[in-house]
Write a protein that holds these residues in place. Structure first.
Motif, PDB file in Angstrom:
ATOM      1  N   GLU A   8       0.859  -1.199   0.000  1.00  0.00           N
ATOM      2  CA  GLU A   8       0.000   0.000   0.000  1.00  0.00           C
ATOM      3  C   GLU A   8       0.883   1.233   0.000  1.00  0.00           C
ATOM      4  O   GLU A   8       1.760   1.359   0.845  1.00  0.00           O
ATOM      5  CB  GLU A   8      -0.895  -0.051   1.253  1.00  0.00           C
ATOM      6  N   ASP A   9       0.679   2.132  -0.979  1.00  0.00           N
ATOM      7  CA  ASP A   9       1.538   3.313  -1.055  1.00  0.00           C
ATOM      8  C   ASP A   9       1.036   4.498  -0.228  1.00  0.00           C
ATOM      9  O   ASP A   9       1.742   5.480  -0.066  1.00  0.00           O
ATOM     10  CB  ASP A   9       1.750   3.738  -2.521  1.00  0.00           C
ATOM     11  N   ASP A  52      -3.017  -3.113  -2.487  1.00  0.00           N
ATOM     12  CA  ASP A  52      -3.664  -1.933  -3.053  1.00  0.00           C
ATOM     13  C   ASP A  52      -3.634  -2.061  -4.575  1.00  0.00           C
ATOM     14  O   ASP A  52      -2.685  -2.609  -5.137  1.00  0.00           O
ATOM     15  CB  ASP A  52      -2.894  -0.680  -2.597  1.00  0.00           C
ATOM     16  N   MET A  54      -4.006   0.586  -6.970  1.00  0.00           N
ATOM     17  CA  MET A  54      -3.264   1.666  -7.621  1.00  0.00           C
ATOM     18  C   MET A  54      -1.943   1.894  -6.898  1.00  0.00           C
ATOM     19  O   MET A  54      -1.920   2.410  -5.777  1.00  0.00           O
ATOM     20  CB  MET A  54      -4.095   2.954  -7.594  1.00  0.00           C
ATOM     21  N   LYS A 101     -12.257   1.169  -1.015  1.00  0.00           N
ATOM     22  CA  LYS A 101     -11.920   2.283  -0.118  1.00  0.00           C
ATOM     23  C   LYS A 101     -12.963   3.378  -0.291  1.00  0.00           C
ATOM     24  O   LYS A 101     -13.413   3.594  -1.415  1.00  0.00           O
ATOM     25  CB  LYS A 101     -10.561   2.869  -0.500  1.00  0.00           C
TER      26      LYS A 101
HETATM   27 CA    CA Z   1      -2.633   3.596  -3.950  1.00  0.00          CA
END
Ligand code: CA
Length: 227
Positions: A8-9, A52, A54, A101
C-alpha cells in the motif's frame, strides 16, 4: 499469529493497518511498491497479502498476475476503484476478496479473519478424473504419476483447474499468463499441445478439450463436454 504483507503506497493507511493487525497479534509488514512485495514473497512467503490496486510502478493487477504464476497465497485487494469492472478484473486475476476504499477497520479485520481461516484449511486440490492438481503446492499427477510441468504449463493447467468444466478463452489465457510483449497468436495452442502430451502419456484419455469458438476446458470422460 500470522505473517501478513501489506502492499500500500498510502503510508497513513498502511500504518493504521499494520497497527491494527499487530494489536491482534499478527506479524504485519507494509511496503509501498509491488516490486518490493514480489521480492518479499519470494524470500519469505506470508500467510496473507493485502494489496492496493493503484500503486506507482507495477500496479496491483500486474502484481497479482505475476504472483499467481507461482503462488496460491490468499490476496485481499483494497482499492478506490470500486466499479464492477475493476472488481471482476481483480477477482479474475486471482484476488480472493475485495474491499473498496474507504472501508471500516472492523470490516477489513473481518475479511482478514475469513481469509486466514480459509488459508489454514490447507492445500487446495482439484480433481478431474484421475488427474489431481494441487494448486498450493503447484504439482499435478495423473493416475498417481507425477507430471513434470514447466511454470507456463502449470499456469495454464491452474487456470483450467479453477474453471473445471467451463471453457477458458484463448484470449483470457494469453492475457493472464503472458506479458504484453511476449504474446503471440499461437502460444496458447503450442502450450495446450505440450500439456496434452504430458497429461495423455501412456495413451490416457483426453482431459483438456477444445470447445470450438469458446476456448479450452478441463473435463473428464464422465463429465458432459459442451459445444
Ligand atoms: Ca494507492
Amino acid at each position: 499469529m500470522s505473517q501478513i504483507l501489506i502492499i500500500e503506497d498510502e503510508s497513513r493507511l498502511a500504518n493504521v493497518l499494520v497497527r491494527a493487525l499487530s494489536e491482534l497479534g499478527h506479524q504485519a509488514q507494509a511496503v509501498d511498491r509491488a516490486e518490493e512485495g514480489l521480492l518479499l514473497v519470494e524470500s519469505d512467503p506470508p500467510k496473507l497479502i493485502i494489496l492496493d490496486a493503484m500503486l506507482p510502478g507495477l500496479d496491483g493487477f500486474e502484481f497479482l498476475k505475476r504472483l499467481r504464476l507461482k503462488h496460491d497465497l490468499p490476496v485481499l485487494m483494497l482499492t478506490a476503484l470500486s466499479t464492477t469492472k475493476h472488481k471482476v478484473h481483480g477477482l479474475d486475476l486471482g484476488a480472493d476478496d475485495y474491499l473498496a476504499k474507504p472501508f471500516k477497520l472492523e470490516e477489513f479485520l473481518a475479511r482478514v479473519r475469513a481469509l486466514l481461516r480459509r488459508a489454514n484449511k490447507g492445500a487446495s486440490e482439484v480433481r478431474c478424473g484421475d488427474l489431481v492438481i494441487d494448486l498450493s503446492q503447484r504439482r499435478a499427477s495423473r493416475a498417481g504419476r507425477a507430471l513434470f510441468l514447466s511454470q507456463t504449463e502449470f499456469a495454464i493447467l491452474d487456470l483450467l483447474a479453477r474453471n473445471v468444466g467451463i471453457p477458458v478463452s484463448k484470449a483470457a489465457l494469453l492475457e493472464r499468463i503472458w506479458d504484453d510483449g511476449e504474446r503471440a497468436e499461437n502460444l496458447v495452442e503450442v502450450y495446450i499441445h505440450y500439456l496434452r502430451q504430458k497429461t495423455e502419456q501412456g495413451k490416457k484419455s483426453r482431459l483438456i478439450h477444445t470447445a470450438r469458438g469458446k476456448g479450452y476446458l478441463l473435463a473428464s470422460e464422465e463429465d458432459e463436454v459442451g459445444g
